[in-house]
Design a protein around this motif. Structure first.
Motif, PDB file in Angstrom:
ATOM      1  N   GLN A  18       4.804  -1.732   8.712  1.00 41.93           N
ATOM      2  CA  GLN A  18       5.891  -1.625   9.697  1.00 41.93           C
ATOM      3  C   GLN A  18       7.273  -1.947   9.147  1.00 41.93           C
ATOM      4  O   GLN A  18       8.267  -1.818   9.860  1.00 41.93           O
ATOM      5  CB  GLN A  18       5.602  -2.573  10.876  1.00 41.93           C
ATOM      6  N   LEU A  77       3.944 -11.727  -1.467  1.00 43.40           N
ATOM      7  CA  LEU A  77       4.186 -11.504  -0.032  1.00 43.40           C
ATOM      8  C   LEU A  77       4.685 -12.778   0.654  1.00 43.40           C
ATOM      9  O   LEU A  77       4.117 -13.860   0.464  1.00 43.40           O
ATOM     10  CB  LEU A  77       2.900 -11.019   0.637  1.00 43.40           C
ATOM     11  N   THR A  91      28.126  -4.521  -8.341  1.00 44.24           N
ATOM     12  CA  THR A  91      27.527  -5.667  -7.656  1.00 44.24           C
ATOM     13  C   THR A  91      28.628  -6.396  -6.892  1.00 44.24           C
ATOM     14  O   THR A  91      29.700  -6.631  -7.441  1.00 44.24           O
ATOM     15  CB  THR A  91      26.906  -6.653  -8.678  1.00 44.24           C
ATOM     16  N   TYR A 145       3.494  -7.136  -5.680  1.00 43.91           N
ATOM     17  CA  TYR A 145       4.559  -7.646  -4.816  1.00 43.91           C
ATOM     18  C   TYR A 145       4.085  -8.963  -4.204  1.00 43.91           C
ATOM     19  O   TYR A 145       3.118  -8.963  -3.432  1.00 43.91           O
ATOM     20  CB  TYR A 145       4.854  -6.673  -3.664  1.00 43.91           C
ATOM     21  N   ASN A 199       9.766   0.952   9.042  1.00 35.05           N
ATOM     22  CA  ASN A 199       9.964   1.425  10.416  1.00 35.05           C
ATOM     23  C   ASN A 199      10.910   0.503  11.179  1.00 35.05           C
ATOM     24  O   ASN A 199      11.791   0.957  11.914  1.00 35.05           O
ATOM     25  CB  ASN A 199       8.621   1.498  11.149  1.00 35.05           C
ATOM     26  N   VAL A 215      -0.533  -2.849  -6.003  1.00 38.31           N
ATOM     27  CA  VAL A 215      -0.297  -1.483  -5.520  1.00 38.31           C
ATOM     28  C   VAL A 215      -0.539  -0.497  -6.655  1.00 38.31           C
ATOM     29  O   VAL A 215      -0.056  -0.698  -7.772  1.00 38.31           O
ATOM     30  CB  VAL A 215       1.149  -1.341  -4.993  1.00 38.31           C
ATOM     31  N   ALA A 255       0.416  -8.424  -3.172  1.00 42.08           N
ATOM     32  CA  ALA A 255      -0.108  -7.061  -2.988  1.00 42.08           C
ATOM     33  C   ALA A 255      -0.154  -6.369  -4.351  1.00 42.08           C
ATOM     34  O   ALA A 255       0.845  -6.332  -5.071  1.00 42.08           O
ATOM     35  CB  ALA A 255       0.783  -6.282  -2.037  1.00 42.08           C
ATOM     36  N   VAL A 307      20.683  -5.190   8.196  1.00 41.19           N
ATOM     37  CA  VAL A 307      19.625  -4.247   8.622  1.00 41.19           C
ATOM     38  C   VAL A 307      18.480  -4.294   7.612  1.00 41.19           C
ATOM     39  O   VAL A 307      18.656  -4.688   6.461  1.00 41.19           O
ATOM     40  CB  VAL A 307      20.141  -2.786   8.746  1.00 41.19           C
ATOM     41  N   GLY A 308      17.312  -3.848   8.039  1.00 42.16           N
ATOM     42  CA  GLY A 308      16.163  -3.722   7.133  1.00 42.16           C
ATOM     43  C   GLY A 308      15.638  -5.069   6.682  1.00 42.16           C
ATOM     44  O   GLY A 308      15.742  -6.074   7.394  1.00 42.16           O
ATOM     45  N   CYS A 368      22.303  -4.255   3.529  1.00 45.96           N
ATOM     46  CA  CYS A 368      20.963  -3.632   3.500  1.00 45.96           C
ATOM     47  C   CYS A 368      20.405  -3.876   2.109  1.00 45.96           C
ATOM     48  O   CYS A 368      19.853  -2.976   1.481  1.00 45.96           O
ATOM     49  CB  CYS A 368      21.044  -2.146   3.843  1.00 45.96           C
ATOM     50  N   ASP A 369      20.559  -5.126   1.626  1.00 40.63           N
ATOM     51  CA  ASP A 369      20.205  -5.441   0.247  1.00 40.63           C
ATOM     52  C   ASP A 369      18.886  -6.205   0.131  1.00 40.63           C
ATOM     53  O   ASP A 369      18.689  -6.982  -0.800  1.00 40.63           O
ATOM     54  CB  ASP A 369      21.362  -6.171  -0.458  1.00 40.63           C
ATOM     55  N   GLY A 370      17.985  -5.959   1.072  1.00 46.75           N
ATOM     56  CA  GLY A 370      16.620  -6.463   0.929  1.00 46.75           C
ATOM     57  C   GLY A 370      16.461  -7.938   1.265  1.00 46.75           C
ATOM     58  O   GLY A 370      17.404  -8.616   1.671  1.00 46.75           O
TER      59      GLY A 370
HETATM   60  C1  FAD Z   1       3.216  -3.524  -0.932  1.00 44.62           C
HETATM   61  C2  FAD Z   1       4.109  -3.059   0.176  1.00 44.62           C
HETATM   62  C3  FAD Z   1       3.725  -1.989   0.992  1.00 44.62           C
HETATM   63  C4  FAD Z   1       4.541  -1.574   2.036  1.00 44.62           C
HETATM   64  N1  FAD Z   1       4.123  -0.545   2.829  1.00 44.62           N
HETATM   65  C5  FAD Z   1       4.905  -0.142   3.870  1.00 44.62           C
HETATM   66  C6  FAD Z   1       4.487   0.921   4.732  1.00 44.62           C
HETATM   67  O1  FAD Z   1       3.418   1.509   4.571  1.00 44.62           O
HETATM   68  N2  FAD Z   1       5.314   1.294   5.759  1.00 44.62           N
HETATM   69  C7  FAD Z   1       6.512   0.665   5.988  1.00 44.62           C
HETATM   70  O2  FAD Z   1       7.214   1.019   6.950  1.00 44.62           O
HETATM   71  N3  FAD Z   1       6.930  -0.340   5.174  1.00 44.62           N
HETATM   72  C8  FAD Z   1       6.155  -0.759   4.135  1.00 44.62           C
HETATM   73  N4  FAD Z   1       6.578  -1.778   3.312  1.00 44.62           N
HETATM   74  C9  FAD Z   1       7.865  -2.410   3.582  1.00 44.62           C
HETATM   75  C10 FAD Z   1       9.021  -1.603   3.000  1.00 44.62           C
HETATM   76  O3  FAD Z   1       8.814  -1.374   1.626  1.00 44.62           O
HETATM   77  C11 FAD Z   1      10.309  -2.382   3.209  1.00 44.62           C
HETATM   78  O4  FAD Z   1      10.415  -2.794   4.560  1.00 44.62           O
HETATM   79  C12 FAD Z   1      11.518  -1.506   2.877  1.00 44.62           C
HETATM   80  O5  FAD Z   1      11.502  -1.138   1.517  1.00 44.62           O
HETATM   81  C13 FAD Z   1      12.819  -2.261   3.167  1.00 44.62           C
HETATM   82  O6  FAD Z   1      13.897  -1.396   2.888  1.00 44.62           O
HETATM   83  P1  FAD Z   1      15.341  -2.006   2.665  1.00 44.62           P
HETATM   84  O7  FAD Z   1      16.186  -0.836   2.253  1.00 44.62           O
HETATM   85  O8  FAD Z   1      15.748  -2.821   3.840  1.00 44.62           O
HETATM   86  O9  FAD Z   1      15.205  -3.047   1.462  1.00 44.62           O
HETATM   87  P2  FAD Z   1      14.752  -2.793  -0.054  1.00 44.62           P
HETATM   88  O10 FAD Z   1      13.755  -1.684  -0.149  1.00 44.62           O
HETATM   89  O11 FAD Z   1      14.399  -4.145  -0.579  1.00 44.62           O
HETATM   90  O12 FAD Z   1      16.082  -2.261  -0.747  1.00 44.62           O
HETATM   91  C14 FAD Z   1      17.189  -3.109  -0.976  1.00 44.62           C
HETATM   92  C15 FAD Z   1      18.027  -2.457  -2.050  1.00 44.62           C
HETATM   93  O13 FAD Z   1      19.214  -3.217  -2.235  1.00 44.62           O
HETATM   94  C16 FAD Z   1      19.481  -3.287  -3.627  1.00 44.62           C
HETATM   95  N5  FAD Z   1      20.314  -4.470  -3.882  1.00 44.62           N
HETATM   96  C17 FAD Z   1      20.001  -5.772  -3.703  1.00 44.62           C
HETATM   97  N6  FAD Z   1      21.033  -6.556  -4.052  1.00 44.62           N
HETATM   98  C18 FAD Z   1      22.035  -5.730  -4.448  1.00 44.62           C
HETATM   99  C19 FAD Z   1      23.377  -5.938  -4.935  1.00 44.62           C
HETATM  100  N7  FAD Z   1      23.901  -7.171  -5.051  1.00 44.62           N
HETATM  101  N8  FAD Z   1      24.113  -4.871  -5.259  1.00 44.62           N
HETATM  102  C20 FAD Z   1      23.606  -3.606  -5.139  1.00 44.62           C
HETATM  103  N9  FAD Z   1      22.347  -3.348  -4.688  1.00 44.62           N
HETATM  104  C21 FAD Z   1      21.583  -4.394  -4.348  1.00 44.62           C
HETATM  105  C22 FAD Z   1      18.110  -3.382  -4.271  1.00 44.62           C
HETATM  106  O14 FAD Z   1      18.164  -2.989  -5.623  1.00 44.62           O
HETATM  107  C23 FAD Z   1      17.308  -2.391  -3.411  1.00 44.62           C
HETATM  108  O15 FAD Z   1      17.409  -1.085  -3.907  1.00 44.62           O
HETATM  109  C24 FAD Z   1       5.777  -2.209   2.265  1.00 44.62           C
HETATM  110  C25 FAD Z   1       6.182  -3.275   1.436  1.00 44.62           C
HETATM  111  C26 FAD Z   1       5.347  -3.708   0.412  1.00 44.62           C
HETATM  112  C27 FAD Z   1       5.789  -4.862  -0.474  1.00 44.62           C
END
Ligand code: FAD
Length: 302
Positions: free
Chosen positions: A197, A168, A31, A166, A200, A86, A84, A184-185, A60-62
């Motif tokens: 989206q 929203l 971390t 989830y 994507n 799921v 949501a 990113v992301g 890219c940590d969400g």
């Molecule tokens: C119900 C639902 C349905 C969806 N359906 C679709 C769909 O059909 N099509 C589509 O394109 N999108 C969809 N999405 C959106 C999609 O899930 C997200 O946009 C995508 O997961 C984002 O990816 P990401 O890698 O940016 O972030 P995340 O998937 O959030 O990944 C971030 C990662 O970073 C890690 N992390 C965070 N902090 C740390 C730290 N300090 N150290 C190490 N690791 C860390 C987390 O554990 C996680 O693994 C949906 C979302 C939801 C909630």
């Protein structure tokens, strides 16, 4: 228009690609606790006590991005008051490769076809208080609430797999870059899943950032310099914000039982269905084929 790919398959493929990529070190169970940009590099402190330096840090940590927080990047957004639900669904009638979205007053209910013809993923949006009550039900009660919302067109329904929830919210980073840092992301933009989206948009960020950094490196530029990262922000910010606000408007329009709005959206959907040119434009937009696309997203190398 597109394919539904289950996250577990995508994740496995990405992990396999990481393992097969030379020159890449993957640290698990780590971390980041602090990040400190300097004129020519950025230093990271990890919880294990390890210290790392890089020319650029990509967050890219969400949507709760610690990278953005530590860089002082603030966020704009709001809670939708929706959650949501799921789950996986098995159905006796085939889905014929068709995705369905049923617009209910609490939010959309999407039935997304998966491999095999008789298996779908359900993303069922409800007001958060109702969603919590539904999630607390045993499988039989959950299915009894879900089945009438879907109707009979998929035949007999059984739940398959784990049930998730989830909450929203819209969460947009006010900047995509900070000194020696790029987001990113979902770290850059967490959007409502109504249009499917989110990922994507994130892939477009990754493609754009890769292209900007690789071209800069070829020209001999410092890839973490502010003017290089600004090119990335200029390229992605408008698309991400416009898409997030467009999706927000669609959710407001469709998660609603107001008769005037319902009549308006039925008219709009009817018009789109009857105008092939307009329909194709919507399909291209949803498939991520419009705008200034990064080379990687068109299948071309950088
Ligand atoms: C119900 C639902 C349905 C969806 N359906 C679709 C769909 O059909 N099509 C589509 O394109 N999108 C969809 N999405 C959106 C999609 O899930 C997200 O946009 C995508 O997961 C984002 O990816 P990401 O890698 O940016 O972030 P995340 O998937 O959030 O990944 C971030 C990662 O970073 C890690 N992390 C965070 N902090 C740390 C730290 N300090 N150290 C190490 N690791 C860390 C987390 O554990 C996680 O693994 C949906 C979302 C939801 C909630």
């Amino acid at each position: 228009m597109g394919y539904m790919v289950e996250d577990r398959h995508l994740t496995a493929a990405l992990h396999a690609a990481l393992a097969a990529t030379a020159g890449l070190t993957r640290l698990t169970g780590e971390t980041v606790t602090a990040q400190q940009p300097a004129p020519a590099s950025i230093a990271l402190d990890l919880a294990s006590g390890r210290r790392m330096t890089a020319r650029v840090l990509v967050g890219c940590d969400g949507r709760g991005s610690g990278t953005a927080d530590r860089a002082g990047i603030t966020r704009t957004g709001w809670d939708y008051g929706q959650t949501a639900l799921v789950t996986g669904l098995h159905h006796s009638e085939p889905h014929a490769g068709t995705a369905h979205q049923i617009f209910l007053p609490g939010g959309p209910l999407a039935i997304l076809p998966l491999a095999g013809g008789h298996h779908s993923a359900v993303v069922w949006t409800e007001a958060s208080s109702l969603a919590a009550a539904i999630q607390a039900l045993p499988d039989s009660g959950y299915l009894a609430a879900l089945a009438p919302r879907i109707g009979r067109f998929l035949g007999d329904l059984t739940l398959a797999g784990t049930r998730f929830t989830y909450p929203l919210a819209l969460s947009l980073a006010n900047r995509l870059i900070a000194p020696r840092t790029a987001l990113v992301g979902d770290a850059a933009h967490g959007v409502h899943p109504i249009a499917g989206q989110g990922l994507n948009l994130g892939l477009r960020d990754v493609g754009a950032l890769a292209e900007v950094l690789i071209l800069a490196a070829r020209r001999g530029e410092d890839i973490g310099a502010a003017d290089v990262l600004t090119r990335y922000q200029r390229w992605r910010r408008f698309d991400a914000t416009a898409m997030a606000l467009g999706i927000d408007a669609v959710n407001r329009l469709f998660s609603n039982d107001n008769p005037v709005l319902r009549a308006g959206r039925d008219l709009g959907m009817g018009l789109i269905a009857r105008m092939p040119g307009l329909r194709r434009r919507f399909i291209r937009q949803a498939a991520g084929l419009t705008g200034e696309l990064p080379r990687l997203l068109t299948g071309r190398p950088i």
